[in-house]
Design a protein around this motif. Structure first.
Motif, PDB file in Angstrom:
ATOM      1  N   ASP A 130      15.634  40.221 -31.207  1.00 25.62           N
ATOM      2  CA  ASP A 130      13.883  40.550 -31.204  1.00 25.62           C
ATOM      3  C   ASP A 130      12.368  40.127 -32.001  1.00 25.62           C
ATOM      4  O   ASP A 130      11.735  39.984 -31.666  1.00 25.62           O
ATOM      5  CB  ASP A 130      14.066  42.126 -31.062  1.00 25.62           C
ATOM      6  N   GLU A 131      13.584  39.571 -33.231  1.00 25.14           N
ATOM      7  CA  GLU A 131      12.529  39.164 -34.401  1.00 25.14           C
ATOM      8  C   GLU A 131      12.545  37.530 -33.493  1.00 25.14           C
ATOM      9  O   GLU A 131      12.961  36.763 -32.379  1.00 25.14           O
ATOM     10  CB  GLU A 131      13.180  39.154 -34.972  1.00 25.14           C
ATOM     11  N   PRO A 132      11.158  36.898 -33.832  1.00 24.72           N
ATOM     12  CA  PRO A 132      10.685  35.059 -34.209  1.00 24.72           C
ATOM     13  C   PRO A 132      12.055  34.179 -34.303  1.00 24.72           C
ATOM     14  O   PRO A 132      12.554  34.521 -34.706  1.00 24.72           O
ATOM     15  CB  PRO A 132       9.778  34.686 -34.504  1.00 24.72           C
ATOM     16  N   THR A 133      12.623  33.351 -33.061  1.00 21.84           N
ATOM     17  CA  THR A 133      13.795  33.156 -33.190  1.00 21.84           C
ATOM     18  C   THR A 133      13.473  31.242 -32.963  1.00 21.84           C
ATOM     19  O   THR A 133      12.203  31.932 -32.053  1.00 21.84           O
ATOM     20  CB  THR A 133      14.727  33.106 -32.692  1.00 21.84           C
ATOM     21  N   VAL A 134      13.962  30.902 -33.418  1.00 21.64           N
ATOM     22  CA  VAL A 134      13.725  29.101 -32.537  1.00 21.64           C
ATOM     23  C   VAL A 134      14.967  28.831 -32.676  1.00 21.64           C
ATOM     24  O   VAL A 134      16.201  28.764 -33.524  1.00 21.64           O
ATOM     25  CB  VAL A 134      13.561  28.193 -34.333  1.00 21.64           C
ATOM     26  N   LEU A 135      15.649  28.210 -31.124  1.00 21.24           N
ATOM     27  CA  LEU A 135      16.768  27.894 -30.895  1.00 21.24           C
ATOM     28  C   LEU A 135      16.744  25.919 -30.965  1.00 21.24           C
ATOM     29  O   LEU A 135      16.057  25.833 -30.342  1.00 21.24           O
ATOM     30  CB  LEU A 135      17.044  28.205 -29.227  1.00 21.24           C
ATOM     31  N   LEU A 136      18.040  25.697 -31.788  1.00 23.05           N
ATOM     32  CA  LEU A 136      18.213  24.961 -31.393  1.00 23.05           C
ATOM     33  C   LEU A 136      19.065  24.137 -30.968  1.00 23.05           C
ATOM     34  O   LEU A 136      20.863  24.432 -31.426  1.00 23.05           O
ATOM     35  CB  LEU A 136      17.867  23.727 -32.877  1.00 23.05           C
ATOM     36  N   VAL A 137      19.453  23.586 -29.997  1.00 16.54           N
ATOM     37  CA  VAL A 137      19.832  22.858 -29.596  1.00 16.54           C
ATOM     38  C   VAL A 137      20.236  21.536 -29.646  1.00 16.54           C
ATOM     39  O   VAL A 137      19.424  20.418 -28.895  1.00 16.54           O
ATOM     40  CB  VAL A 137      20.209  23.101 -27.836  1.00 16.54           C
ATOM     41  N   ASP A 138      22.008  21.160 -30.762  1.00 14.84           N
ATOM     42  CA  ASP A 138      21.207  20.008 -31.522  1.00 14.84           C
ATOM     43  C   ASP A 138      21.986  18.400 -30.873  1.00 14.84           C
ATOM     44  O   ASP A 138      22.994  18.804 -30.034  1.00 14.84           O
ATOM     45  CB  ASP A 138      21.886  19.392 -33.089  1.00 14.84           C
ATOM     46  N   GLU A 139      21.570  17.726 -29.881  1.00 16.40           N
ATOM     47  CA  GLU A 139      22.527  16.687 -29.649  1.00 16.40           C
ATOM     48  C   GLU A 139      22.779  17.421 -27.909  1.00 16.40           C
ATOM     49  O   GLU A 139      24.114  16.424 -28.111  1.00 16.40           O
ATOM     50  CB  GLU A 139      23.187  15.903 -30.742  1.00 16.40           C
ATOM     51  N   VAL A 140      21.929  17.237 -27.018  1.00 14.74           N
ATOM     52  CA  VAL A 140      23.109  17.662 -25.871  1.00 14.74           C
ATOM     53  C   VAL A 140      23.271  17.055 -25.570  1.00 14.74           C
ATOM     54  O   VAL A 140      24.209  17.364 -24.479  1.00 14.74           O
ATOM     55  CB  VAL A 140      21.842  18.932 -25.505  1.00 14.74           C
ATOM     56  N   ASP A 141      23.417  15.497 -25.463  1.00 18.85           N
ATOM     57  CA  ASP A 141      23.999  14.245 -24.994  1.00 18.85           C
ATOM     58  C   ASP A 141      25.115  14.345 -25.336  1.00 18.85           C
ATOM     59  O   ASP A 141      25.689  13.571 -24.418  1.00 18.85           O
ATOM     60  CB  ASP A 141      22.852  13.203 -25.084  1.00 18.85           C
ATOM     61  N   LYS A 142      25.384  14.688 -26.241  1.00 22.93           N
ATOM     62  CA  LYS A 142      26.638  14.835 -25.929  1.00 22.93           C
ATOM     63  C   LYS A 142      27.812  15.818 -25.828  1.00 22.93           C
ATOM     64  O   LYS A 142      29.257  15.265 -25.983  1.00 22.93           O
ATOM     65  CB  LYS A 142      27.061  14.843 -27.530  1.00 22.93           C
ATOM     66  N   THR A 143      27.631  16.209 -25.182  1.00 30.68           N
ATOM     67  CA  THR A 143      27.779  17.437 -24.408  1.00 30.68           C
ATOM     68  C   THR A 143      28.058  16.736 -22.776  1.00 30.68           C
ATOM     69  O   THR A 143      28.142  16.322 -22.561  1.00 30.68           O
ATOM     70  CB  THR A 143      27.479  18.740 -23.484  1.00 30.68           C
ATOM     71  N   ASP A 144      29.601  17.598 -22.334  1.00 30.74           N
ATOM     72  CA  ASP A 144      29.886  17.271 -21.054  1.00 30.74           C
ATOM     73  C   ASP A 144      28.624  17.282 -19.855  1.00 30.74           C
ATOM     74  O   ASP A 144      28.000  18.672 -20.068  1.00 30.74           O
ATOM     75  CB  ASP A 144      31.157  18.185 -20.908  1.00 30.74           C
ATOM     76  N   VAL A 145      28.255  16.866 -19.294  1.00 29.97           N
ATOM     77  CA  VAL A 145      27.640  17.015 -17.802  1.00 29.97           C
ATOM     78  C   VAL A 145      27.505  19.385 -18.150  1.00 29.97           C
ATOM     79  O   VAL A 145      26.072  19.659 -17.186  1.00 29.97           O
ATOM     80  CB  VAL A 145      27.521  16.477 -16.647  1.00 29.97           C
TER      81      VAL A 145
END
Length: 292
Positions: A130-145
């Motif tokens: 509930d506090e300000p948060t930056v969500l970084l999803v890093d290098e999403v292209d390395k995951t499976d579809v």
């Protein structure tokens, strides 16, 4: 309803505040960062490795005082590592402790599927804060579809459904940054939910500005020579071109070694700071010597 968080008041505000933290954003980057916060939409940042995609998310967190929650993507990443999983060992201990008691199985079942036994991973952690948060999803292209499907509910409605607990909706929407090196094409469903920003290597003037701001002890003349050399290296057909961070590391190396001239010998002696493959170093030394 999620509580809106004013991340930046304008693109100009984004430029100034990011610069104060050491991240020099151009107009397009600042405008898109501002809009990501104002519109509460995820930001997909695409481009080659080492151009400042991940650092943008970190800089936003620094200047806004937000907590950075990072999901590092890789091949084989699954729901248990991205979203949540149950603490099976602890659940088993609770089941064993309840044996012989008058508690029914249904009561035991309800007891072990509670927050006490829930192991939250980055996506759920960011949603529940509930506090300000930056969500970084890093290098999403390395995951499976298939992993992109996990992101869709989060990116669409900022909520996660846990069958045993129900739907968990964000109290305060995080500032979401997805980075991609474009090693594969992301689905249109993910792209449709995001603002898009392409980052490339900066031109010589901007890179000189970045290097000088990060390494003020380096003489302007040498900094200019360094940026020129890095530009020439990036024009070669290398396995891995030097990143901006490696340009800065090279500048710090020159200061640490008290090198007063970036001549052919100095380049050869310190090339390992910016080129991490032997074949790249050999090619660079040959080409730079031929063109010196």
């Amino acid at each position: 309803m999620p509580q809106p968080s004013p991340w930046f008041t304008s693109p100009a505000d984004a430029v100034d505040r990011l610069a104060a933290s050491g991240y020099l954003a151009d107009e397009a980057t600042a405008t898109t960062a501002y809009l990501a916060g104002a519109l509460e939409k995820p930001l997909l940042v695409e481009g080659p490795a080492g151009v400042g995609k991940t650092e943008l998310a970190k800089a936003v967190a620094r200047v806004t005082g937000a907590e950075l929650v990072r999901l590092q993507c890789y091949e084989g990443l699954d729901e248990a590592r991205a979203l949540y999983e149950w603490n099976y060992k602890k659940q088993l201990l609770r089941i064993q402790a309840s044996q012989g008691s008058d508690q029914s199985w249904s009561a035991t079942h309800d007891d072990i599927f509670t927050d006490e036994f829930l192991l939250t991973r980055p996506l759920l952690t960011a949603i529940r804060r509930d506090e300000p948060t930056v969500l970084l999803v890093d290098e999403v292209d390395k995951t499976d579809v298939e992993v992109e499907g996990l992101l869709l509910e989060v990116l669409s409605d900022f909520q996660v459904t846990i069958p045993e607990l129900g739907t968990v909706a964000a109290l305060r929407r995080p500032f979401v940054v997805l980075t991609s090196n474009a090693s594969r094409e992301l689905s249109e469903a993910v792209k449709r939910r995001c603002l898009y920003l392409h980052l490339d290597y900066p031109d010589a003037a901007r890179e000189l500005q970045i290097v000088s701001s990060q390494v003020p002890d380096l003489e302007d003349r040498i900094a200019g020579r360094l940026v020129e050399t890095v530009g020439r290296l990036r024009d070669l057909d290398l396995k891995k071109a030097p990143s901006i961070a490696e340009s800065v590391d090279w500048a710090r190396t020159l200061v640490a070694l008290e090198i007063g001239e970036l001549d052919e010998k100095a380049v050869a002696d310190t090339l390992g700071v910016v080129l991490k493959h032997v074949s790249d170093q050999e090619k660079a030394i040959k080409e730079l010597r031929l063109r010196s």
